[in-house]
Design an enzyme around this catalytic site. Structure first.
Site, mmCIF file in Angstrom:
data_model
loop_
_atom_site.group_PDB
_atom_site.id
_atom_site.type_symbol
_atom_site.label_atom_id
_atom_site.label_comp_id
_atom_site.label_asym_id
_atom_site.label_seq_id
_atom_site.Cartn_x
_atom_site.Cartn_y
_atom_site.Cartn_z
ATOM 1 N N GLY A 181 0.819 -1.211 0.000
ATOM 2 C CA GLY A 181 0.000 0.000 0.000
ATOM 3 C C GLY A 181 0.852 1.260 0.000
ATOM 4 O O GLY A 181 0.535 2.238 -0.682
ATOM 5 N N ARG A 223 7.326 1.940 1.014
ATOM 6 C CA ARG A 223 7.639 0.518 1.202
ATOM 7 C C ARG A 223 8.018 -0.113 -0.146
ATOM 8 O O ARG A 223 8.876 -0.991 -0.209
ATOM 9 C CB ARG A 223 6.463 -0.201 1.837
ATOM 10 C CG ARG A 223 6.852 -1.499 2.441
ATOM 11 C CD ARG A 223 5.920 -1.928 3.539
ATOM 12 N NE ARG A 223 6.349 -1.460 4.833
ATOM 13 C CZ ARG A 223 5.668 -1.661 5.958
ATOM 14 N NH1 ARG A 223 4.541 -2.308 5.922
ATOM 15 N NH2 ARG A 223 6.123 -1.223 7.108
ATOM 16 N N ARG A 254 1.824 11.424 -8.533
ATOM 17 C CA ARG A 254 1.261 11.489 -7.173
ATOM 18 C C ARG A 254 2.146 10.816 -6.137
ATOM 19 O O ARG A 254 1.659 10.329 -5.106
ATOM 20 C CB ARG A 254 -0.136 10.834 -7.118
ATOM 21 C CG ARG A 254 -1.184 11.649 -7.813
ATOM 22 C CD ARG A 254 -2.507 10.912 -7.879
ATOM 23 N NE ARG A 254 -3.455 11.733 -8.608
ATOM 24 C CZ ARG A 254 -4.456 12.389 -8.026
ATOM 25 N NH1 ARG A 254 -4.657 12.311 -6.736
ATOM 26 N NH2 ARG A 254 -5.264 13.123 -8.751
ATOM 27 N N ARG A 281 -0.396 -8.613 -3.889
ATOM 28 C CA ARG A 281 -0.496 -7.593 -2.843
ATOM 29 C C ARG A 281 0.255 -8.073 -1.613
ATOM 30 O O ARG A 281 0.116 -9.229 -1.187
ATOM 31 C CB ARG A 281 -1.971 -7.326 -2.516
ATOM 32 C CG ARG A 281 -2.160 -6.559 -1.250
ATOM 33 C CD ARG A 281 -3.491 -5.870 -1.135
ATOM 34 N NE ARG A 281 -3.854 -5.664 0.254
ATOM 35 C CZ ARG A 281 -3.204 -4.867 1.119
ATOM 36 N NH1 ARG A 281 -2.131 -4.198 0.726
ATOM 37 N NH2 ARG A 281 -3.603 -4.753 2.360
ATOM 38 N N SER A 295 -0.265 -5.409 5.544
ATOM 39 C CA SER A 295 -0.532 -5.812 6.924
ATOM 40 C C SER A 295 -2.029 -6.096 7.051
ATOM 41 O O SER A 295 -2.828 -5.699 6.198
ATOM 42 C CB SER A 295 -0.107 -4.712 7.895
ATOM 43 O OG SER A 295 -0.830 -3.545 7.613
ATOM 44 N N ASP A 325 -1.962 -6.299 13.882
ATOM 45 C CA ASP A 325 -2.771 -6.016 15.067
ATOM 46 C C ASP A 325 -3.826 -7.112 15.181
ATOM 47 O O ASP A 325 -4.084 -7.838 14.215
ATOM 48 C CB ASP A 325 -3.410 -4.626 14.978
ATOM 49 C CG ASP A 325 -4.184 -4.410 13.695
ATOM 50 O OD1 ASP A 325 -3.561 -4.270 12.628
ATOM 51 O OD2 ASP A 325 -5.429 -4.415 13.747
ATOM 52 N N ARG A 373 7.192 -3.906 12.864
ATOM 53 C CA ARG A 373 6.536 -4.216 11.583
ATOM 54 C C ARG A 373 7.553 -4.310 10.454
ATOM 55 O O ARG A 373 7.433 -5.128 9.575
ATOM 56 C CB ARG A 373 5.487 -3.156 11.248
ATOM 57 C CG ARG A 373 4.200 -3.363 12.014
ATOM 58 C CD ARG A 373 3.034 -2.712 11.321
ATOM 59 N NE ARG A 373 3.008 -1.275 11.493
ATOM 60 C CZ ARG A 373 2.575 -0.669 12.582
ATOM 61 N NH1 ARG A 373 2.148 -1.372 13.605
ATOM 62 N NH2 ARG A 373 2.575 0.649 12.663
HETATM 63 N N1 ADE Z 1 -4.574 -3.406 8.148
HETATM 64 C C1 ADE Z 1 -3.885 -3.688 9.251
HETATM 65 N N2 ADE Z 1 -4.696 -3.779 10.304
HETATM 66 C C2 ADE Z 1 -5.953 -3.551 9.844
HETATM 67 C C3 ADE Z 1 -7.210 -3.496 10.431
HETATM 68 N N3 ADE Z 1 -7.347 -3.695 11.733
HETATM 69 N N4 ADE Z 1 -8.280 -3.228 9.664
HETATM 70 C C4 ADE Z 1 -8.118 -3.014 8.364
HETATM 71 N N5 ADE Z 1 -6.954 -3.048 7.737
HETATM 72 C C5 ADE Z 1 -5.873 -3.312 8.470
#
Ligand code: ADE
Length: 241
Positions: free
Chosen positions: A29, A33, A52, A96, A99, A213, A226
């Protein structure tokens, strides 16, 4: 399958200025990175996009051509970039890397999730006017190969359905619990759009994620952590080339 439009030198969002885009592309994304991946892993790097600041690079990995480009966040953003890559620049394998938020108790921070499918709360799929609900799936060829590579590397992985949500901050407190009950492994925000574009364009796509997370335990990684965890996932994606 041929694209809708003939190959072109530039599009509204990608201006390669004559630099080739490889048939296989990694899609994080974050454009920085993408730069990190190119500088860390690629040889013979050339920048193919600065429009952009959505940076894109082409190089080689172990002698094979490969590209990497940021997509931005959310289905609208990845969809316009993946559409242009598929239909105007002939890209065939779109992977893709990102995270995700884990949604099942048996998952841990840093586990790798490989998306077999991508459910969604987005309306993006409506444009295809299908007479029912279509399930956006990843490429089995890429999926099976990625799982094998991950197993060989001893990487803990979960393979299944992710949720590509339009909402990072949703108003309905019950929404995630409902998706969890349907066995959704993790939340992210892009794969359903990517898989739909790949299917409509007759090319292959995959999503590989690191758990950053946990939506059940509320555990979170730090930005420094990360960076390291990301490396395992990238290396699986690069071995696919
Ligand atoms: N990418 C990483 N953590 C996320 C989350 N909790 N919700 C949506 N996209 C995420």
């Amino acid at each position: 399958m041929k694209g809708l439009y003939p190959p072109t030198s530039s599009t509204p969002h990608i201006d390669p200025k004559g630099v080739d885009i490889a048939e296989t592309i990694l899609l994080p994304g974050d454009p920085l990175r993408a730069k990190f991946i190119a500088e860390t892993y690629f040889d013979d790097i050339r920048c193919f996009n600065e429009v952009r600041n959505m940076l894109g690079f082409t190089g080689t990995y172990r002698g094979r051509p490969v590209s990497v480009m940021g997509t931005g966040m959310g289905i609208p953003s990845i969809s316009l970039y993946s559409y242009e890559l598929i239909h105007f620049f002939g890209v065939k394998n779109l992977i893709r890397v990102g995270s995700c938020g884990a949604m099942q108790e048996n998952m841990e921070l840093y586990d790798v999730v490989i998306a077999q499918g991508a459910s969604t709360d987005s309306n993006y799929l409506n444009q295809f006017n299908l007479p029912g609900s279509w399930a956006p799936l990843s490429s089995y060829r890429l999926l099976e190969h990625a799982k094998r590579i991950a197993d060989e590397r001893g990487q803990r992985t979960h393979v299944g359905n992710v949720l590509s949500s339009d909402l990072f901050y949703g108003a309905d407190p019950d929404a995630m619990g409902k998706w969890m009950k349907m066995g959704i492994l993790a939340a992210e925000m892009e794969s359903a759009g990517l898989f739909a574009n790949a299917a409509a364009g007759g090319v292959d796509a995959l999503g590989i994620f690191t758990v950053s997370d946990h939506l059940v335990t509320n555990a979170k990684t730090t930005p420094e952590e990360r960076q390291t965890a990301f490396t395992g996932m990238i290396e699986i994606a690069l071995e696919l080339i």
